[in-house]
Write an enzyme that holds these catalytic residues in place. Structure first.
Site, mmCIF file in Angstrom:
data_model
loop_
_atom_site.group_PDB
_atom_site.id
_atom_site.type_symbol
_atom_site.label_atom_id
_atom_site.label_comp_id
_atom_site.label_asym_id
_atom_site.label_seq_id
_atom_site.Cartn_x
_atom_site.Cartn_y
_atom_site.Cartn_z
ATOM 1 N N GLY A 107 0.819 -1.213 0.000
ATOM 2 C CA GLY A 107 0.000 0.000 0.000
ATOM 3 C C GLY A 107 0.849 1.257 0.000
ATOM 4 N N GLY A 164 -0.623 1.646 12.356
ATOM 5 C CA GLY A 164 -0.987 2.985 11.883
ATOM 6 C C GLY A 164 -2.348 3.010 11.241
ATOM 7 N N ALA A 200 -1.357 4.189 16.692
ATOM 8 C CA ALA A 200 -1.326 5.662 16.620
ATOM 9 C C ALA A 200 -2.083 6.119 15.375
ATOM 10 C CB ALA A 200 0.117 6.156 16.569
ATOM 11 N N PRO A 201 -3.034 7.042 15.536
ATOM 12 C CA PRO A 201 -3.772 7.510 14.365
ATOM 13 C C PRO A 201 -2.897 8.346 13.440
ATOM 14 C CG PRO A 201 -4.402 8.788 16.301
ATOM 15 C CD PRO A 201 -3.515 7.677 16.785
ATOM 16 N N ASN A 202 -1.793 8.867 13.969
ATOM 17 C CA ASN A 202 -0.916 9.692 13.126
ATOM 18 C C ASN A 202 0.503 9.652 13.697
ATOM 19 O OD1 ASN A 202 0.217 11.835 11.531
ATOM 20 N ND2 ASN A 202 -1.897 12.449 11.112
ATOM 21 N N HIS A 250 -7.950 15.311 3.005
ATOM 22 C CA HIS A 250 -7.133 14.173 2.556
ATOM 23 C C HIS A 250 -7.253 13.931 1.055
ATOM 24 C CE1 HIS A 250 -6.870 13.208 6.848
ATOM 25 N NE2 HIS A 250 -5.831 12.460 6.522
ATOM 26 N N LYS A 255 -8.641 7.934 0.074
ATOM 27 C CA LYS A 255 -8.847 7.493 1.465
ATOM 28 C C LYS A 255 -10.226 6.865 1.609
ATOM 29 C CE LYS A 255 -8.485 9.174 6.237
ATOM 30 N NZ LYS A 255 -7.801 7.942 6.666
ATOM 31 N N GLY A 266 -8.790 9.107 11.273
ATOM 32 C CA GLY A 266 -8.496 8.694 12.650
ATOM 33 C C GLY A 266 -7.927 9.849 13.454
HETATM 34 N N1 LIG Z 1 -1.036 6.456 11.514
HETATM 35 C C1 LIG Z 1 -0.568 7.198 10.503
HETATM 36 O O1 LIG Z 1 0.353 8.019 10.665
HETATM 37 C C2 LIG Z 1 -1.164 7.022 9.153
HETATM 38 C C3 LIG Z 1 -2.211 6.158 8.985
HETATM 39 N N2 LIG Z 1 -2.713 5.914 7.756
HETATM 40 C C4 LIG Z 1 -3.718 4.870 7.675
HETATM 41 O O2 LIG Z 1 -3.075 3.695 7.195
HETATM 42 C C5 LIG Z 1 -4.029 2.893 6.506
HETATM 43 C C6 LIG Z 1 -3.471 2.545 5.147
HETATM 44 O O3 LIG Z 1 -3.428 3.690 4.345
HETATM 45 P P1 LIG Z 1 -2.849 3.621 2.855
HETATM 46 O O4 LIG Z 1 -1.480 3.026 2.861
HETATM 47 O O5 LIG Z 1 -3.064 4.952 2.274
HETATM 48 O O6 LIG Z 1 -3.865 2.571 2.194
HETATM 49 P P2 LIG Z 1 -3.624 1.600 0.930
HETATM 50 O O7 LIG Z 1 -4.966 1.186 0.469
HETATM 51 O O8 LIG Z 1 -2.675 2.251 -0.028
HETATM 52 O O9 LIG Z 1 -2.858 0.348 1.560
HETATM 53 C C7 LIG Z 1 -3.458 -0.693 2.267
HETATM 54 C C8 LIG Z 1 -2.802 -1.981 1.847
HETATM 55 O O10 LIG Z 1 -3.256 -3.036 2.692
HETATM 56 C C9 LIG Z 1 -3.572 -4.141 1.867
HETATM 57 N N3 LIG Z 1 -4.455 -5.094 2.535
HETATM 58 C C10 LIG Z 1 -5.797 -5.328 2.347
HETATM 59 N N4 LIG Z 1 -6.204 -6.329 3.150
HETATM 60 C C11 LIG Z 1 -5.101 -6.746 3.833
HETATM 61 C C12 LIG Z 1 -4.888 -7.756 4.790
HETATM 62 N N5 LIG Z 1 -5.886 -8.561 5.218
HETATM 63 N N6 LIG Z 1 -3.643 -7.921 5.292
HETATM 64 C C13 LIG Z 1 -2.625 -7.129 4.873
HETATM 65 N N7 LIG Z 1 -2.770 -6.139 3.967
HETATM 66 C C14 LIG Z 1 -4.002 -5.962 3.454
HETATM 67 C C15 LIG Z 1 -4.173 -3.501 0.628
HETATM 68 O O11 LIG Z 1 -4.219 -4.427 -0.441
HETATM 69 P P3 LIG Z 1 -5.400 -4.255 -1.541
HETATM 70 O O12 LIG Z 1 -5.182 -2.911 -2.166
HETATM 71 O O13 LIG Z 1 -5.153 -5.422 -2.454
HETATM 72 O O14 LIG Z 1 -6.699 -4.349 -0.792
HETATM 73 C C16 LIG Z 1 -3.145 -2.392 0.400
HETATM 74 O O15 LIG Z 1 -1.990 -2.864 -0.265
HETATM 75 C C17 LIG Z 1 -5.333 3.690 6.495
HETATM 76 O O16 LIG Z 1 -6.139 3.277 7.555
HETATM 77 C C18 LIG Z 1 -4.854 5.115 6.731
HETATM 78 O O17 LIG Z 1 -5.836 5.923 7.301
HETATM 79 C C19 LIG Z 1 -2.229 6.532 6.650
HETATM 80 C C20 LIG Z 1 -1.213 7.441 6.763
HETATM 81 C C21 LIG Z 1 -0.593 7.762 8.023
HETATM 82 O O1 LIG Z 2 -5.411 7.804 5.015
HETATM 83 C C1 LIG Z 2 -4.490 8.645 5.178
HETATM 84 O O2 LIG Z 2 -3.811 9.087 4.242
HETATM 85 C C2 LIG Z 2 -4.198 9.088 6.534
HETATM 86 N N1 LIG Z 2 -4.795 8.483 7.527
HETATM 87 C C3 LIG Z 2 -4.623 8.743 8.908
HETATM 88 C C4 LIG Z 2 -5.909 9.227 9.511
HETATM 89 O O3 LIG Z 2 -6.989 8.764 9.111
HETATM 90 O O4 LIG Z 2 -5.863 10.054 10.422
HETATM 91 C C5 LIG Z 2 -3.428 9.631 9.181
HETATM 92 C C6 LIG Z 2 -3.209 10.710 8.171
HETATM 93 O O5 LIG Z 2 -4.199 11.656 8.319
HETATM 94 C C7 LIG Z 2 -3.189 10.139 6.754
#
Ligand SMILES: NC(=O)C1=CN([C@@H]2O[C@H](COP(=O)(O)OP(=O)(O)OC[C@H]3O[C@@H](n4cnc5c(N)ncnc54)[C@H](OP(=O)(O)O)[C@@H]3O)[C@@H](O)[C@H]2O)C=CC1
Ligand SMILES: O=C(O)C1=N[C@H](C(=O)O)C[C@H](O)C1
Length: 247
Positions: free
Chosen positions: A12, A77, A103-105, A133, A137, A143
């Site tokens: 991802g 995350g 952590a949400p961020n 965003h 998303k 979060g």
């Molecule tokens: N805490 C933080 O600082 C941040 C949090 N986030 C959060 O992180 C999460 C991911 O965001 P993002 O990377 O943009 O999303 P993406 O959709 O780009 O990535 C998610 C990945 O997880 C895969 N996936 C689906 N099901 C599973 C499974 N059962 N096991 C393992 N992997 C799986 C997806 O595959 P497929 O596409 O084939 O379904 C995809 O490759 C979101 O909830 C987002 O809000 C994002 C940025 C910062």
């Molecule tokens: O999906 C995102 O991109 C992000 N998700 C997290 C959230 O839902 O708070 C963290 C950041 O905002 C990016």
């Protein structure tokens, strides 16, 4: 000593950035990169000590339980957590003597923005959160916005700021946003954005705006790497990077 790290959601947007960050980090080795089609098991984790989950909200909890059962500490995350899912993970981690950090961020600016908002909240009549965003998303509100609103709501409790001034009588389209712990939250999805949040605080004759922008997913990586290093030796559930930073 080298920390053996696995990533789930490795293909991802975030997971692939974490894969690169772990590869580049001193004292860490990437030993497994799993995605949707891969089973989580001791074999597939390849003797990892810490796993980092950036998957999708609908699967993250079951991934964390599977990772705990497979014998690793977990940094999460992914968004989509509720009080109930936190509690189930807390109990599971404590039973096994393992650690989970959710952590949400992980961006420093966002972590501090949440803190600053909670610090300011008792001094302003009005507070609203706008999260902005990229349009890919899948969840709204973010979060981070949920955590920000909860922090503001908690900080306003017991201060006499019972409700916010708002004369709205009619809003059939829900344009005043969603209410989280009494705080209006608005979600924007816009091509070109990565992740931004604005917290607006208002009093008669004044406004405070707290804003944080992640222009690139590299902004989250120092926090993720710090969490991987810090999780070892902890037991149970930790929520928020601020707990690791001790702020
Ligand atoms: N805490 C933080 O600082 C941040 C949090 N986030 C959060 O992180 C999460 C991911 O965001 P993002 O990377 O943009 O999303 P993406 O959709 O780009 O990535 C998610 C990945 O997880 C895969 N996936 C689906 N099901 C599973 C499974 N059962 N096991 C393992 N992997 C799986 C997806 O595959 P497929 O596409 O084939 O379904 C995809 O490759 C979101 O909830 C987002 O809000 C994002 C940025 C910062
Ligand atoms: O999906 C995102 O991109 C992000 N998700 C997290 C959230 O839902 O708070 C963290 C950041 O905002 C990016």
């Amino acid at each position: 000593m080298t920390i053996r790290v696995a990533v789930t959601g490795a293909k991802g947007r975030m997971g692939s950035t974490v894969v690169e960050a772990v590869r580049a980090a001193e004292g860490m080795e990437l030993v497994a990169a799993l995605d949707a089609e891969d089973e989580i098991s001791p074999e597939s984790l390849n003797a990892a000590e810490v796993a980092v989950d950036f998957s999708i909200p609908s699967v993250t909890e079951s991934n964390v339980h599977a990772l705990l059962d497979a014998g690793v500490d977990v940094v999460v995350g992914t968004t989509g957590w509720t009080e109930e899912s936190y509690e189930r993970v807390r109990v599971h981690a404590e039973e096994l003597g393992r650690a989970v950090l959710i952590a949400p961020n992980f961006a420093m600016g966002a972590v501090l923005a949440m803190k600053f908002a909670a610090l300011a909240a008792p001094y302003f009549e009005s507070a609203e959160v706008i999260e902005m965003h990229h349009p890919n998303k899948v969840d709204a509100p973010s979060g981070t916005a949920i955590a920000t609103a909860r922090g503001i709501g908690a900080a306003r409790k017991g201060t006499g700021l019972d409700s916010m001034p708002d004369a709205t009588q009619s809003d059939p389209e829900g344009t005043r946003g969603g209410l989280i712990d009494g705080v209006p939250v608005h979600a924007v999805r816009l091509r070109g954005l990565t992740a931004s949040e604005e917290i607006l605080l208002g009093n008669p004759g004044e406004q405070l705006v707290i804003r944080t922008d992640s222009f690139d997913r590299v902004s989250f990586m120092p926090g993720v790497i710090l969490a991987i290093r810090s999780i070892r030796g902890r037991v149970g559930l930790t929520i928020g990077l601020d707990k690791i930073l001790d702020i």
